[in-house]
Structures are given as C-alpha cells and as structure tokens.
Design a protein around this motif. Structure first.
Motif, PDB file in Angstrom:
ATOM      1  N   GLY A   7      -2.625   0.306 -10.575  1.00 28.00           N
ATOM      2  CA  GLY A   7      -2.843  -0.886 -11.395  1.00 28.00           C
ATOM      3  C   GLY A   7      -3.370  -2.051 -10.570  1.00 28.00           C
ATOM      4  N   GLN A   9      -3.523  -6.438 -10.575  1.00 24.53           N
ATOM      5  CA  GLN A   9      -2.950  -7.633 -11.197  1.00 24.53           C
ATOM      6  C   GLN A   9      -3.972  -8.425 -12.004  1.00 24.53           C
ATOM      7  OE1 GLN A   9       0.015 -10.113  -9.463  1.00 24.53           O
ATOM      8  NE2 GLN A   9      -0.347  -9.095  -7.522  1.00 24.53           N
ATOM      9  N   GLY A  18     -13.544  -6.155  -3.799  1.00 23.28           N
ATOM     10  CA  GLY A  18     -12.497  -5.400  -3.095  1.00 23.28           C
ATOM     11  C   GLY A  18     -11.731  -4.520  -4.071  1.00 23.28           C
ATOM     12  N   ASN A  19     -11.387  -5.073  -5.222  1.00 24.35           N
ATOM     13  CA  ASN A  19     -10.697  -4.282  -6.247  1.00 24.35           C
ATOM     14  C   ASN A  19     -11.592  -3.134  -6.731  1.00 24.35           C
ATOM     15  OD1 ASN A  19      -9.708  -7.419  -7.703  1.00 24.35           O
ATOM     16  ND2 ASN A  19      -8.471  -6.151  -6.356  1.00 24.35           N
ATOM     17  N   TYR A 128       9.240  -8.174  -6.034  1.00 22.68           N
ATOM     18  CA  TYR A 128       7.995  -7.578  -6.534  1.00 22.68           C
ATOM     19  C   TYR A 128       7.753  -6.137  -6.068  1.00 22.68           C
ATOM     20  CZ  TYR A 128       2.726  -7.664  -6.161  1.00 22.68           C
ATOM     21  OH  TYR A 128       1.396  -7.392  -6.174  1.00 22.68           O
ATOM     22  N   GLN A 132       7.214  -2.698  -8.286  1.00 24.42           N
ATOM     23  CA  GLN A 132       6.089  -1.787  -8.065  1.00 24.42           C
ATOM     24  C   GLN A 132       6.583  -0.348  -7.867  1.00 24.42           C
ATOM     25  OE1 GLN A 132       3.085  -3.257  -5.453  1.00 24.42           O
ATOM     26  NE2 GLN A 132       2.045  -1.297  -5.249  1.00 24.42           N
ATOM     27  N   ASP A 135       7.291   0.969 -11.233  1.00 22.81           N
ATOM     28  CA  ASP A 135       6.027   1.277 -11.924  1.00 22.81           C
ATOM     29  C   ASP A 135       5.579   2.698 -11.607  1.00 22.81           C
ATOM     30  OD1 ASP A 135       5.859  -1.447 -12.557  1.00 22.81           O
ATOM     31  OD2 ASP A 135       4.405  -1.888 -10.965  1.00 22.81           O
ATOM     32  N   VAL A 146      -4.887   3.349  -3.947  1.00 23.34           N
ATOM     33  CA  VAL A 146      -4.896   1.907  -3.686  1.00 23.34           C
ATOM     34  C   VAL A 146      -5.736   1.604  -2.448  1.00 23.34           C
ATOM     35  CG1 VAL A 146      -2.665   1.299  -4.724  1.00 23.34           C
ATOM     36  CG2 VAL A 146      -2.726   2.216  -2.397  1.00 23.34           C
ATOM     37  N   GLY A 147      -6.067   0.330  -2.270  1.00 22.56           N
ATOM     38  CA  GLY A 147      -6.675  -0.126  -1.031  1.00 22.56           C
ATOM     39  C   GLY A 147      -5.608  -0.205   0.056  1.00 22.56           C
ATOM     40  N   ASP A 149      -4.310  -2.574   1.718  1.00 22.94           N
ATOM     41  CA  ASP A 149      -3.286  -3.624   1.703  1.00 22.94           C
ATOM     42  C   ASP A 149      -2.053  -3.237   0.885  1.00 22.94           C
ATOM     43  OD1 ASP A 149      -4.795  -3.709  -0.659  1.00 22.94           O
ATOM     44  OD2 ASP A 149      -4.395  -5.835  -0.957  1.00 22.94           O
ATOM     45  N   GLN A 150      -2.146  -2.185   0.068  1.00 31.14           N
ATOM     46  CA  GLN A 150      -0.985  -1.786  -0.740  1.00 31.14           C
ATOM     47  C   GLN A 150      -0.202  -0.643  -0.112  1.00 31.14           C
ATOM     48  OE1 GLN A 150       0.315  -3.273  -3.450  1.00 31.14           O
ATOM     49  NE2 GLN A 150      -1.214  -4.855  -3.050  1.00 31.14           N
ATOM     50  N   ALA A 184     -11.787   0.706   1.639  1.00 33.82           N
ATOM     51  CA  ALA A 184     -10.361   0.427   1.524  1.00 33.82           C
ATOM     52  C   ALA A 184     -10.026  -1.012   1.906  1.00 33.82           C
ATOM     53  CB  ALA A 184      -9.559   1.386   2.393  1.00 33.82           C
ATOM     54  N   ILE A 186     -12.255  -4.606   2.034  1.00 35.63           N
ATOM     55  CA  ILE A 186     -13.441  -5.443   1.949  1.00 35.63           C
ATOM     56  C   ILE A 186     -13.007  -6.852   2.353  1.00 35.63           C
ATOM     57  CG2 ILE A 186     -15.200  -6.372   0.359  1.00 35.63           C
ATOM     58  CD1 ILE A 186     -15.444  -3.325   0.783  1.00 35.63           C
ATOM     59  N   MET A 196     -10.824  -9.785   1.255  1.00 35.96           N
ATOM     60  CA  MET A 196     -11.250 -10.432   0.018  1.00 35.96           C
ATOM     61  C   MET A 196     -10.052 -10.434  -0.918  1.00 35.96           C
ATOM     62  SD  MET A 196     -14.534  -9.526  -2.433  1.00 35.96           S
ATOM     63  CE  MET A 196     -15.811  -9.971  -1.265  1.00 35.96           C
ATOM     64  N   LYS A 198      -7.892 -12.545  -4.410  1.00 33.84           N
ATOM     65  CA  LYS A 198      -7.940 -13.511  -5.510  1.00 33.84           C
ATOM     66  C   LYS A 198      -7.454 -14.893  -5.080  1.00 33.84           C
ATOM     67  CE  LYS A 198      -7.180  -9.716  -8.558  1.00 33.84           C
ATOM     68  NZ  LYS A 198      -6.119  -8.704  -8.681  1.00 33.84           N
TER      69      LYS A 198
END
Ligand code: TYM
Length: 332
Positions: A7, A9, A18-19, A128, A132, A135, A146-147, A149-150, A184, A186, A196, A198
């Motif tokens: 998922g 956000q 990046g997403n 958080y 996750q 989830d 995922v990228g 960072d996750q 993976a 950016i 990159m 948000k």
C-alpha cells in the motif's frame, strides 16, 4: 499461487516517481503471477493530521492512480484500510507484543519525530509500524513489494509474526520484503542525497504522477547537478547526475552503461531534455487516465467497496484465529 500485499499512503495529492518506480510498476507486473492485494493506508495517513475533505479526496486520487498505473480491480483486491476494521483490531495485538526499544529503533519514526521534536510527535507515529504489521499479517502474504525505505518495517513485521507464532502457536505466515533490483530508491531532484519523499522541503524535488508535462520538464531542467560537466554514474561524487541516469535507465530499459556511452561528451542540459521526454511519455498517460477516473467518483467508490468486502473475508478469518490463539473469550 503466492500472495503479495502492499500500500501507499494517501498523504499528498499525487504519488511521486519514487512511489511509481519503487512500488507501483512492480505491483502491476506482479498481477500476472501472484494473488495481489493492494490497499490505501488512510489510517497511516492520519498519524499526521489531515484536513478531512482533503483526506477523502486523496484516498480517491490514490485509488485512481493505482488503477491508471495498471492495477486491475478485477484481478487485484483493491481496498481502503479503514473499510476493513480488522486492521485496527489486529494492530492492538501487535502493539502489545512490541517492545519500546524495538519501536524506538524504527528509522522512519526517528526521522519524522526528529523534525517535530520527540515530545511533539504523535503516539500514532510511534505505533505506526505495528499497524503496518497488522496490515500485512491479516492477509497471510508471502511477499510485500516495497521500496528500500520500507524494508525495516517489513523486518519488524517478520519479527512480530515469529514472536506471536512462537508464543501462541502457528498463526501467521512470515512474509518477505520484495524489493526491486532497480528503482528501489529514487532521490530528490533538489537534494539528491535524500530520498524522494512527500515531505520534501521543496516541491521541485518531486516528480508527481499528476504533474503537467510542462511542470515535469521544468522540474527536471532545474534539477540539481554536480560539479564538473562529465556525465557518469557515481553516487558519491555525482549524486545528482547519477539519480537522473538511474531514473532514465529504469524508465527506458537502457542500462546505465548504455546511457553513459550515449551521452559521452554532451552537456547536462542535453540529458535533462531527453529525460523529460522519457518521463512525460511514461507518466503523462497515467495522469490523464487518473483524471478521467476521478471524473466518476461514484464508480471509484463502488470499486473500493467491492474490494473491501473481498479483503474483509480474508482479514476476518485471520483475526478470528489470532483472537482465539491469544486467549480471548469467544463472543458467541
Ligand atoms: P509510502 O506511502 O511512503 O510509500 C509507498 C511505496 O513507495 C516506495 N517509495 C519509494 N521507492 C523508491 N524511491 C523512493 N524515493 C520512494 N519513496 C517511497 C515505498 O518504499 C513504498 O513501497 N508505511 C508505508 C505504507 C504502508 C504499507 C503497509 C506498505 C502501510 N501499510 C503494508 C506495505 C505493506 C509507507 O509509508 O509507504
């Protein structure tokens, strides 16, 4: 078939490149081989307060971008997190089996709370990763695309699944992070040593799926480049140019070496003009299709409601097992 779940956000008006490269393009491809679940973590988004009307709109916009990017709601289970109450319910069990120490070590929490000051950061930001984990574990997936960072959050999820299984008996599948070989990570166009994101300092650092062609070209043109004028790939000495090259490479399918050979002896500006064309050719159609889908919000809402019903039938079964294993008295 193996199952995957992931998922993004809905905390901005648009997803960014990046997403798109770190996650969405891989999700789309996975629909061929996996039983795919993609959702919109709106409960994660409220760890930082959102204006209610904007949040509602951003959830629809995120859904529209998933679909426009290639997620097929007939093949994938596409849903909104808050439509499936089991996420919050399992999250509590996860919170109760996480140590303060291990939660404090989550780098995303450390980064975000550092910005606000640890005392001002919400408790939701702290818990958080446990939401996750819920989830993910609710759907018993084999993998979580995922990228980079996750990755740490998926590692925590694995730890929590193993801990629960060990304490209460086999309940959850232990999922693996599926991180793409390319795309993976950016980086920000204005600050090419930061990812990159948000929450970037300057909006010019982000290429958004919903940006106009003109805006994309402008942002690429003003991307920070490095000392010297040589076009080569070197993350240390030339983070700006290296980021542009790697974006170019993933989007065009050409290798970095091919690109470096192609642009030998040319100026940064040349590379940027061509890269802008490549980005616009990829993102433009996705943006246009997303805008079209947003023209019919009732249809989008109906798709999401259908997805939620499918998701819930899986999630409720896992939650019932977890409740039973942990020793909750059955309600009936
Ligand atoms: P989020 O919304 O920050 O990011 C969504 C996806 O995009 C990837 N990504 C990147 N990939 C490459 N380069 C970048 N600069 C970049 N920025 C973001 C992320 O790695 C991610 O795959 N906590 C998650 C959302 C979430 C989730 C989940 C994900 C909630 N529950 C369960 C998987 C499974 C997040 O904030 O991602």
């Amino acid at each position: 078939t193996e199952r995957v779940l992931s998922g993004m956000q809905p905390s901005a008006d648009s997803l960014h490149l990046g997403n798109y490269l770190g996650a969405l393009v891989n999700w789309v491809e996975m629909q061929e081989r996996y039983d795919t679940f993609f959702f919109i973590p709106d409960m994660h988004a409220i760890t930082v307060a959102q204006p209610p009307e904007e949040l509602r709109e951003r959830v629809r916009r995120t859904a529209a971008q998933y679909i426009a990017g290639g997620i097929d709601p007939e093949r994938s289970t596409l849903f909104v997190q808050s439509h499936v109450p089991e996420h919050a319910q399992l999250a509590w069990l996860m919170i109760c089996s996480t140590g303060m120490g291990e939660a404090s070590r989550m780098t995303q929490f450390k980064d975000k709370s550092a910005k606000q000051g640890a005392d001002a950061a919400g408790v939701g930001l702290f818990t958080y990763p446990m939401l996750q984990a819920a989830d993910i574990l609710l759907y018993q997936p084999h993998g979580v695309p995922v990228g980079e960072d996750q990755k740490q959050h998926v590692e925590l999820t694995r730890t929590l699944a193993q801990r629960f299984n060990h304490r209460y008996g086999e309940t959850f599948r232990v999922p693996a992070p599926y991180i793409p070989a390319e795309g993976a990570r950016i980086y920000d166009l204005q600050n090419p040593t930061a990812k990159m994101s948000k929450s970037a300092e300057s909006p010019n650092g982000l290429l958004n799926i919903l940006d106009t062609d003109k805006k994309i070209a402008k942002k690429i043109k003003s991307a920070v480049t490095d000392d010297g004028s040589e076009i080569r790939f070197d993350r240390e000495a030339k983070p700006g140019v290296s980021n542009l090259l790697s974006i170019y490479s993933v989007l065009s399918g050409k290798t970095i070496d091919e690109l470096v050979a192609e642009y030998e002896g040319t100026m940064y500006g040349h590379l940027k003009v061509d890269l802008a064309d490549v980005v616009v050719a990829k993102l433009g159609p996705v943006r246009d299709r997303a805008e079209e889908l947003l023209g019919d919000p009732a249809e989008l809402d109906a798709l999401l409601a259908k997805g939620a019903a499918k998701a819930r039938s899986v999630a409720s079964e896992t939650l019932a097992q977890a409740y039973d294993k942990i020793g909750f008295l059955p309600a009936e």
